[in-house]
Design an enzyme around this catalytic site. Structure first.
Site, PDB file in Angstrom:
ATOM      1  N   SER A  79      34.472  46.882  34.365  1.00  0.00           N
ATOM      2  CA  SER A  79      34.961  47.200  35.704  1.00  0.00           C
ATOM      3  C   SER A  79      36.437  47.623  35.662  1.00  0.00           C
ATOM      4  O   SER A  79      36.789  48.514  34.908  1.00  0.00           O
ATOM      5  CB  SER A  79      34.736  45.999  36.634  1.00  0.00           C
ATOM      6  OG  SER A  79      34.921  46.333  37.984  1.00  0.00           O
TER       7      SER A  79
ATOM      8  N   ASP B 228      25.670  52.237  41.269  1.00  0.00           N
ATOM      9  CA  ASP B 228      26.740  51.238  41.319  1.00  0.00           C
ATOM     10  C   ASP B 228      27.334  51.216  42.735  1.00  0.00           C
ATOM     11  O   ASP B 228      27.852  52.232  43.209  1.00  0.00           O
ATOM     12  CB  ASP B 228      27.823  51.584  40.293  1.00  0.00           C
ATOM     13  CG  ASP B 228      28.836  50.463  40.104  1.00  0.00           C
ATOM     14  OD1 ASP B 228      29.213  49.823  41.103  1.00  0.00           O
ATOM     15  OD2 ASP B 228      29.256  50.225  38.956  1.00  0.00           O
TER      16      ASP B 228
ATOM     17  N   HIS C  42      26.376  46.944  39.906  1.00  0.00           N
ATOM     18  CA  HIS C  42      27.699  46.806  39.299  1.00  0.00           C
ATOM     19  C   HIS C  42      27.703  45.603  38.365  1.00  0.00           C
ATOM     20  O   HIS C  42      27.724  44.447  38.813  1.00  0.00           O
ATOM     21  CB  HIS C  42      28.771  46.638  40.375  1.00  0.00           C
ATOM     22  CG  HIS C  42      30.176  46.645  39.829  1.00  0.00           C
ATOM     23  ND1 HIS C  42      30.756  47.772  39.298  1.00  0.00           N
ATOM     24  CD2 HIS C  42      31.101  45.660  39.713  1.00  0.00           C
ATOM     25  CE1 HIS C  42      31.978  47.485  38.885  1.00  0.00           C
ATOM     26  NE2 HIS C  42      32.212  46.213  39.124  1.00  0.00           N
TER      27      HIS C  42
END
Length: 485
Positions: free
Chosen positions: A233, A359, A388
């Protein structure tokens, strides 16, 4: 007269009369179907698509330069990247995948070994280590394995926004890779992992100095050990930017970026666009506010504390906190200058990027399709689904697909010729017959191993612990590479 009166009736009255004749159960069924379609669309379910595909999932799509040695020598041997990803059927939504990871991810239970690193500017970061010997039963490991841990290849893990070594997805990654034989270390961001902020600075999406210090520290402790980095991330954005900044001078051997945002400005626009995305925006903003409250003295002194308390979105927190501390004039300037997308072309080490097209946090609009077709060192693997950092698969949702894919990639990469450092697989495993170093050694003639002269040469060149390190690296990668077949 009756006929005339029927013409005098209002059409609306006739319509209501007709509707009243429809059984109430039909209304309930109709409302239920409409609600189902709306929820199905709102939460982006794909159970129908899975059903049509026979629950085989969708193929992983790879984007790369056709002349890429990284693809032909490494990724072409990765079975997961050439297979399909099928999400857990009862998690057939990116939002269920992402939410399940946060609240019901069932992380493995283990204990890290902590090291505190001084960054040199008054700050500290917590390094949480996990080795194979920490997660294996005594009867599963050899007597000498603990002693050899220091020579095992190392993987540095960079968590995402407000995440640390105790986050569910980080625990899944570290436990799996340690179980597979790696030395794993989680580099917690400043002020996270239970350590205080000790300098007038906290991390942000473009801050790479701490990662650089961590890499330098580990490389100085283990100069001959293969070293890899996995960013997740926002941590992936920081890692990719670091790879591009250091270019040819990079001290690592390879990397993987999972669910990277790439362009922070685009992601900021995306996360505030729709109702469902705004839920994530508020959740991430709440996490940043909790982080700020842990270090309230710091933020009260250096930022707009009233603005932080009122913040509901990530952007509002960045305007009042991140920009004030990091000396950015506006949030847009911070996002533009901190995004890693402009650094992809400068990357000189093998990099695998994994992203899901659904996502809900990092939009697919920011994916680096063209950059991957230009830079031969970068491979982009995209899946239709996964959410995600979710990627749960199997009926029981105990497995995380991207964790296994990263492990396989780094394993094959570690055994390839693309590792530029001296810790690559010894050449004597890859060469043909060579002339003996000396005819005076009776064992050379007696054993008749074609690779022995090359091995002896490396032994002569190596000194002290380098011999053990190279042997251990060779055994590790050979064993891990053979496990893939």
């Amino acid at each position: 007269m009756e006929t005339m009166s029927s013409f005098d009736d209002s059409p609306y009255e006739l319509l209501l009369t007709a509707l009243s004749l429809i059984p109430i159960t039909h209304y309930v069924i109709g409302i239920g179907l409409i609600s189902f379609v709306m929820i199905y669309d709102f939460l982006e379910f794909h159970i129908v698509q899975d059903l049509i595909s026979g629950f085989r999932g969708q193929p992983v799509d790879l984007t790369f330069n056709s002349c890429s040695k990284l693809y032909h020598e490494v990724v072409s041997k990765c079975t997961l990247l050439h297979g399909r990803y099928m999400s857990t059927p009862w998690l057939s939504s990116p939002h269920l995948q992402t939410t399940f990871l946060r609240f019901f991810g069932r992380p493995p239970v283990f204990n890290y070994r902590r090291e505190i690193l001084d960054t040199g500017d008054g700050g500290i970061v917590a390094l949480d280590w996990l080795a194979r010997s920490d997660v294996m039963e005594e009867e599963e490991i050899g007597k000498d394995e603990v002693h050899h841990d220091v020579n095992t290849p190392v993987v540095i893990v960079i968590p995402g926004l407000t995440s640390d070594s105790d986050s569910v997805y980080i625990k899944h990654l570290t436990f799996y890779m340690a179980k597979r034989g790696w030395n794993v270390v989680v580099s917690n961001h400043r002020g996270l992992g239970g350590v205080p902020l000790t300098s007038d600075f906290f991390y942000n999406g473009g801050w790479t100095e701490d990662l650089r210090k961590v890499v330098q520290h580990i490389r100085s402790q283990s100069p001959d050990v293969p070293l890899f980095v996995v960013g997740t991330s926002l941590g992936a954005n920081m890692m990719v930017k670091y790879l591009g900044e250091d270019g040819d001078g990079i001290l690592i051997d390879g990397a993987a970026a999972v669910c990277c945002p790439w362009d922070l400005l685009l992601c900021d626009r995306f996360i505030g666009r729709n109702l469902v995305q705004r839920f994530y925006d508020k959740a991430l903003g709440a996490g940043l506010k909790r982080y700020a409250k842990k270090h309230q003295d710091f933020f009260t002194r250096l930022s707009d504390w009233d603005g932080i308390e009122k913040a509901r979105r990530v952007r509002e927190f960045d305007t009042s906190g991140t920009c004030r501390v990091g000396k950015f004039d506006t949030a847009d300037i911070y996002y533009r200058e901190s995004s890693c997308v402009g650094y992809v072309g400068r990357i000189k080490v093998p990099l695998l990027c994994i992203s899901a097209l659904d996502d809900p946090v990092c939009t697919k609009e920011a994916l680096i399709w063209d950059e991957c077709r230009v830079n031969k060192n970068v491979i982009l693997a995209t899946t239709q689904h996964g959410g995600h950092l979710g990627y749960f698969d199997g009926i029981d949702a105990k497995g995380v697909w991207w964790v296994r894919a990263v492990d396989e990639f780094l394993t094959v990469l570690g055994s390839s010729k693309l590792i530029k450092r001296q810790n690559k697989m010894p050449d004597y495993l890859l060469v043909g017959p060579q002339k003996s170093l000396t005819d005076k050694d009776p064992y050379v003639k007696k054993i008749h191993l074609d690779s022995l002269p090359k091995m002896a040469k490396i032994f002569v060149e190596a000194k002290g612990s380098e011999i053990r390190s190279r042997i251990d690296s060779m055994i590790f990668f050979l064993r891990r590479f053979m496990d893939q077949f």
